[in-house]
Design a protein around this motif. Structure first.
Motif, PDB file in Angstrom:
ATOM      1  N   ILE A 165       2.785   2.587   0.049  1.00 40.23           N
ATOM      2  CA  ILE A 165       2.955   1.529  -0.971  1.00 40.23           C
ATOM      3  C   ILE A 165       1.656   0.862  -1.428  1.00 40.23           C
ATOM      4  O   ILE A 165       1.663   0.161  -2.429  1.00 40.23           O
ATOM      5  CB  ILE A 165       3.932   0.416  -0.495  1.00 40.23           C
ATOM      6  CG1 ILE A 165       3.372  -0.360   0.710  1.00 40.23           C
ATOM      7  CG2 ILE A 165       5.315   1.008  -0.186  1.00 40.23           C
ATOM      8  CD1 ILE A 165       4.161  -1.629   1.033  1.00 40.23           C
ATOM      9  N   LEU A 166       0.570   1.056  -0.675  1.00 34.43           N
ATOM     10  CA  LEU A 166      -0.649   0.308  -1.030  1.00 34.43           C
ATOM     11  C   LEU A 166      -1.564   1.070  -1.977  1.00 34.43           C
ATOM     12  O   LEU A 166      -1.817   2.260  -1.782  1.00 34.43           O
ATOM     13  CB  LEU A 166      -1.443  -0.028   0.244  1.00 34.43           C
ATOM     14  CG  LEU A 166      -0.814  -1.037   1.195  1.00 34.43           C
ATOM     15  CD1 LEU A 166      -1.667  -1.185   2.444  1.00 34.43           C
ATOM     16  CD2 LEU A 166      -0.634  -2.394   0.503  1.00 34.43           C
ATOM     17  N   GLU A 167      -2.062   0.367  -2.959  1.00 30.10           N
ATOM     18  CA  GLU A 167      -3.107   0.900  -3.848  1.00 30.10           C
ATOM     19  C   GLU A 167      -4.420   0.229  -3.439  1.00 30.10           C
ATOM     20  O   GLU A 167      -4.404  -0.920  -2.987  1.00 30.10           O
ATOM     21  CB  GLU A 167      -2.847   0.506  -5.308  1.00 30.10           C
ATOM     22  CG  GLU A 167      -1.499   0.870  -5.853  1.00 30.10           C
ATOM     23  CD  GLU A 167      -1.409   2.325  -6.300  1.00 30.10           C
ATOM     24  OE1 GLU A 167      -2.432   3.050  -6.187  1.00 30.10           O
ATOM     25  OE2 GLU A 167      -0.330   2.729  -6.738  1.00 30.10           O
ATOM     26  N   PRO A 168      -5.556   0.910  -3.670  1.00 23.85           N
ATOM     27  CA  PRO A 168      -6.832   0.235  -3.402  1.00 23.85           C
ATOM     28  C   PRO A 168      -6.895  -1.080  -4.198  1.00 23.85           C
ATOM     29  O   PRO A 168      -6.492  -1.113  -5.366  1.00 23.85           O
ATOM     30  CB  PRO A 168      -7.883   1.238  -3.907  1.00 23.85           C
ATOM     31  CG  PRO A 168      -7.187   2.562  -3.841  1.00 23.85           C
ATOM     32  CD  PRO A 168      -5.726   2.287  -4.122  1.00 23.85           C
ATOM     33  N   GLY A 169      -7.340  -2.129  -3.525  1.00 25.42           N
ATOM     34  CA  GLY A 169      -7.436  -3.431  -4.205  1.00 25.42           C
ATOM     35  C   GLY A 169      -6.229  -4.331  -3.973  1.00 25.42           C
ATOM     36  O   GLY A 169      -6.294  -5.532  -4.204  1.00 25.42           O
ATOM     37  N   ASP A 170      -5.110  -3.741  -3.496  1.00 30.24           N
ATOM     38  CA  ASP A 170      -3.969  -4.587  -3.114  1.00 30.24           C
ATOM     39  C   ASP A 170      -4.356  -5.434  -1.903  1.00 30.24           C
ATOM     40  O   ASP A 170      -5.313  -5.108  -1.188  1.00 30.24           O
ATOM     41  CB  ASP A 170      -2.766  -3.712  -2.694  1.00 30.24           C
ATOM     42  CG  ASP A 170      -2.055  -3.101  -3.888  1.00 30.24           C
ATOM     43  OD1 ASP A 170      -2.293  -3.540  -5.018  1.00 30.24           O
ATOM     44  OD2 ASP A 170      -1.248  -2.169  -3.659  1.00 30.24           O
ATOM     45  N   GLU A 171      -3.570  -6.465  -1.669  1.00 27.90           N
ATOM     46  CA  GLU A 171      -3.791  -7.264  -0.451  1.00 27.90           C
ATOM     47  C   GLU A 171      -2.565  -7.254   0.439  1.00 27.90           C
ATOM     48  O   GLU A 171      -1.424  -7.214  -0.049  1.00 27.90           O
ATOM     49  CB  GLU A 171      -4.112  -8.714  -0.827  1.00 27.90           C
ATOM     50  CG  GLU A 171      -5.555  -8.890  -1.240  1.00 27.90           C
ATOM     51  CD  GLU A 171      -5.898 -10.322  -1.602  1.00 27.90           C
ATOM     52  OE1 GLU A 171      -7.040 -10.535  -2.044  1.00 27.90           O
ATOM     53  OE2 GLU A 171      -5.036 -11.221  -1.460  1.00 27.90           O
ATOM     54  N   VAL A 172      -2.841  -7.268   1.737  1.00 29.58           N
ATOM     55  CA  VAL A 172      -1.767  -7.334   2.734  1.00 29.58           C
ATOM     56  C   VAL A 172      -1.993  -8.596   3.561  1.00 29.58           C
ATOM     57  O   VAL A 172      -3.127  -8.886   3.945  1.00 29.58           O
ATOM     58  CB  VAL A 172      -1.834  -6.119   3.682  1.00 29.58           C
ATOM     59  CG1 VAL A 172      -0.733  -6.186   4.721  1.00 29.58           C
ATOM     60  CG2 VAL A 172      -1.714  -4.833   2.904  1.00 29.58           C
ATOM     61  N   ILE A 173      -0.909  -9.306   3.830  1.00 25.00           N
ATOM     62  CA  ILE A 173      -1.018 -10.494   4.694  1.00 25.00           C
ATOM     63  C   ILE A 173      -0.633 -10.085   6.106  1.00 25.00           C
ATOM     64  O   ILE A 173       0.438  -9.507   6.323  1.00 25.00           O
ATOM     65  CB  ILE A 173      -0.092 -11.622   4.197  1.00 25.00           C
ATOM     66  CG1 ILE A 173      -0.484 -12.020   2.769  1.00 25.00           C
ATOM     67  CG2 ILE A 173      -0.138 -12.813   5.136  1.00 25.00           C
ATOM     68  CD1 ILE A 173       0.515 -12.966   2.109  1.00 25.00           C
TER      69      ILE A 173
END
Ligand SMILES: Cc1ncc(COP(=O)(O)O)c(C=O)c1O
Length: 397
Positions: free
Chosen positions: A118-126
């Motif tokens: 689900i993650l793209e480069p530049g996304d953020e995860v908490i």
């Protein structure tokens, strides 16, 4: 050749920059020290006893009988159906095994497949600290930025202001772990609802690592993320049979999520491991359907082990933070005259013949929780007794 800079570049450390900051896991280091000094290993969270005999017999029989070829990528139907039955039996949640359950190589691969899916480069995860050690490296590998929300000892309450502030336009997902390793926090329905509301507000996902779901003590109850209405369609539940059936080496985990979300997990899972092991999956399907007495005895046994270790450590002078869930105890070393968890844990195997984990490794800033050391109680009674005996002897010197 020596002067060719390209060749030198290839032969130096080829580890990608996203992984370099993480180094060798402290669990590996502490288990190696335990082996070197013959220490009672209360560091890494694996049982020193075997899981149910009939489950192992079932796996052995299935290996001999076969088939031993690639099972379906998402897991054999019998296991996915058993997982769906279990979700109804324990939580009253209807789950569709065909479209919503994916069997993975442990929760670790479940988390990896989810994040990479689900993650793209530049996304953020908490991430909520203390955070299990695989979350940050996987998020980094996916090119995501990480925002930490820090829970502080001794209560590990969710700081609502910090939580809200961590969400932003780039947030793709928040990860939680309930019951939480190493602090034993069990998230309440109210806390999960707040997280769900924030996910709706910021249009992002929640990923919940629930590998200790059956180990909850006292008056606490495990609330699964998928029982929160706002998270049923935007939540990924990652769990494992490792802790519930005391077979961490089998690496049988799974991810449950709504069909579009499961599609993303399956897309990445097929390119990570493609599939698991059919015989182990068959045996785990049987294990999950175990009668209530199995689950009751497991919890009863861990409740006694928890009480034994907490009392033992208290008597030795540690200040003990009793966990609500999972199978770890955090012990404050300051009353014994120590301050630094890393120094303490590196010295302990040689000096006392016991191994533990420095808890600050679960926080990004090593200055957090330096006074706390993690002991696990997923061990035989005689192992725990020997651990306490050795600590007593060492402290009496
Ligand atoms: C919080 C947490 N998540 C995941 C895992 C790993 O699970 P598995 O062995 O199923 O990959 C562990 C193991 O200690 C854990 O503590």
């Amino acid at each position: 050749m020596k002067n060719n800079p390209n060749i030198q570049k290839q032969t130096q450390d080829p580890t990608v920059s996203a992984l370099r900051p993480f180094g060798t896991s402290i669990f590996t280091e502490m288990t190696a020290l335990a082996v070197e000094f013959g220490a009672v290993n209360l560091s890494q969270g694996f049982p020193d006893f075997e899981g149910p005999l009939e489950v192992r017999q079932k796996a052995a029989e299935a290996i001999i009988r076969g088939p031993n070829q690639y099972p379906p990528s998402m897991g054999i139907p019998a296991l996915r159906q058993a997982i769906a039955r279990k979700m109804m039996r324990f939580y009253g949640i209807e789950v569709y095994p065909e479209t919503e359950v994916t069997v993975t190589a442990g929760a670790t691969e479940g988390l990896t497949a989810t994040l990479l899916g689900i993650l793209e480069p530049g996304d953020e995860v908490i991430l909520i600290e203390p955070a299990y050690d695989s979350y940050a490296p996987i998020a980094s590998l996916a090119g995501a930025g990480i925002r930490f929300v820090r829970l502080a000892p001794p209560d590990f309450n969710l700081p609502l202001h910090d939580l809200e502030a961590a969400f932003g336009p780039r947030t793709k997902a928040i990860m939680i772990n309930t019951p939480q390793n190493p602090c034993g926090k069990v998230f309440t329905e109210e806390e999960l609802t707040i997280i769900g509301d924030l996910c709706v507000k910021h249009d992002c996902y929640a990923i919940s690592d629930e590998v200790y779901e059956h180990l909850v003590y006292g008056g606490n109850t495990h609330v699964t993320l998928l029982s929160i209405p706002s998270l049923r369609q935007r939540g990924f539940l990652v769990s494992s049979t490792a802790k519930t059936f005391s077979m961490t080496g089998w690496k049988q985990g799974y991810v449950i999520a709504a069909p579009p979300l499961s599609k993303a997990v399956r897309m990445s899972h097929q390119f990570i491991t493609f599939s698991g092991q059919p015989a182990l999956q068959e045996a785990m399907a049987m294990a999950i359907d175990s009668p209530d007495s199995y689950y009751g005895e497991l919890l009863g046994s861990y409740t006694r082990k928890r009480a034994y270790l907490c009392e033992g450590l208290k008597e030795l002078g540690f200040h003990v933070l009793e966990p609500d869930g999972a199978y770890y105890v955090l012990a404050d070393i300051r009353p014994l005259g120590f301050e630094d968890d890393y120094g303490f844990c590196r010295m302990l195997p040689k000096e006392a013949g016991v191994a533990a984990i420095p808890s600050s490794c679960f926080w990004k800033e090593r200055s957090c929780a330096r006074e706390l050391v993690r002991f696990c109680f997923c061990k035989k009674d005689e192992t725990l007794e020997e651990g306490v005996r050795r600590l007593r002897k060492w402290l009496a010197k």
